[in-house]
Design an enzyme around this catalytic site. Structure first.
Site, PDB file in Angstrom:
ATOM      1  N   GLY A 230      57.080  63.638  54.886  1.00 33.02           N
ATOM      2  CA  GLY A 230      56.823  64.185  56.223  1.00 33.02           C
ATOM      3  C   GLY A 230      55.349  64.347  56.511  1.00 33.02           C
ATOM      4  N   ASP A 231      54.588  64.710  55.491  1.00 31.48           N
ATOM      5  CA  ASP A 231      53.139  64.852  55.677  1.00 31.48           C
ATOM      6  C   ASP A 231      52.501  63.491  55.949  1.00 31.48           C
ATOM      7  OD1 ASP A 231      53.438  67.564  55.109  1.00 31.48           O
ATOM      8  OD2 ASP A 231      53.024  67.293  52.986  1.00 31.48           O
TER       9      ASP A 231
END
Length: 324
Positions: free
Chosen positions: A256-257
């Site tokens: 997600g980052d």
């Protein structure tokens, strides 16, 4: 764009369990769980949502400003980030606490059980955004990621009062935040990042419907796991972008980052929401193919070749003009 990325700074301790967590859980005994998992591997990696996002942005040629709190043990980590084009001059260094620790075990189905030690992160609430903006000549966007909850609220309130555009990305901290805090973090955000579960949790805890959340943010970005990402803006048709195919699935930590890093790069390059999401999905794919959140490489030619295969040569040409 001048982008500040605020959030946790941590060291990741990543372990793998050669089985399925679900096979170890007895439904009738969930009220008294006491389990120990014998793991096969341990990798100690640099992590924390803010450095993870900043690292990805740096690889893409941007120079994000890292905002967060770390301990005196941050020196080597700082040097690593600086070598990868991250501005670390606004990191607060604690005089008494170690840098935060993330401890995560992943099973063979890529499910995860994790714990997080706060450490120096608790002092992020002492950081003010204005001196950072003054130092670099202004800010176009502040991403407020998972961090000390008081820091997240303070940074959001300051952005709102000073007129700094901000992106809300509460992610892991939603479990600790109450409805009032969630409404405070979301209301007025230029961008809201969540996964599907977090999106539902925001609605449940805030008491807002999906439509009411969309009324309060500029753009809502929801990652959908293997189904890609959905982008919503009030009064406009949804945009859905599929994942870029991966060569292998190694470790989902930090995926997600990686997406956020690519998405913010696309915004900075003024390529539009769909293209930004495609860049984010491509970077997320590089992350999942690697153990560790900052261990992947970005070679422009290889990145563009895979990007073109996933999203078309015309899209790749637009990205190539910026990436070069």
């Amino acid at each position: 764009m001048r982008i500040a990325v605020a959030g946790s700074i941590a060291t990741d301790h990543l372990m793998t369990f050669p089985g399925r967590f679900a096979d170890q859980l007895v439904p009738e005994q969930l009220h008294t769980v006491s389990l120990s998992f014998l793991v096969d591997t341990l990798d100690i990696r640099r992590g924390g949502v803010a450095p993870n996002i900043s690292f990805g942005m740096g690889l893409l040629g941007l120079r994000p400003v890292l905002v967060g709190a770390a301990g005196a043990d941050f020196a080597e980590y700082r040097s690593w980030l600086q070598r990868h084009n991250v501005d670390t001059d606004s990191v607060h260094i604690s005089e008494t606490r170690h840098t935060a620790r993330f401890m995560c075990t992943t099973d063979e189905d890529h499910n995860q059980i994790a714990s997080f030690y706060t450490g120096a992160m608790a002092e992020a609430r002492n950081i003010e955004i204005k001196p950072i903006a003054d130092r670099i000549g202004g800010l176009d966007l502040v991403l407020i990621g998972a961090d000390d909850p008081q820091a997240m609220v303070r940074h959001t309130q300051e952005c709102r009062s000073r007129g700094y555009a901000f992106a809300a990305d509460p992610s892991q901290q939603l479990a600790r935040l109450d409805g009032d805090d969630i409404r405070e973090l979301v209301d007025g955000a230029a961008y809201l990042f969540t996964n599907e579960y977090e999106a539902a949790l925001i609605e449940t805890k805030s008491g807002w419907t999906a439509a009411e959340v969309l009324d309060r943010v500029g753009t809502r970005i929801t990652t959908l796991g293997s189904k890609g990402v959905r982008i919503q803006r009030k009064g406009e048709p949804d945009i859905t972008v599929p994942c870029a195919p991966e060569l292998k699935k190694v470790d989902p930590t930090g995926v997600g980052d990686g997406f956020r890093a690519g998405f913010l790069a696309g915004l900075s390059w003024d390529l539009g929401l769909e293209r930004a999401a495609q860049i984010g999905c491509m970077l997320a794919t590089l992350v999942i193919e690697t153990v560790g959140t900052q261990e992947y490489e970005l070679r422009a030619g290889h990145f563009l070749e895979r990007f073109g295969a996933a999203y078309g040569e015309a899209a790749a040409a637009e990205v190539a003009a910026k990436l070069s």
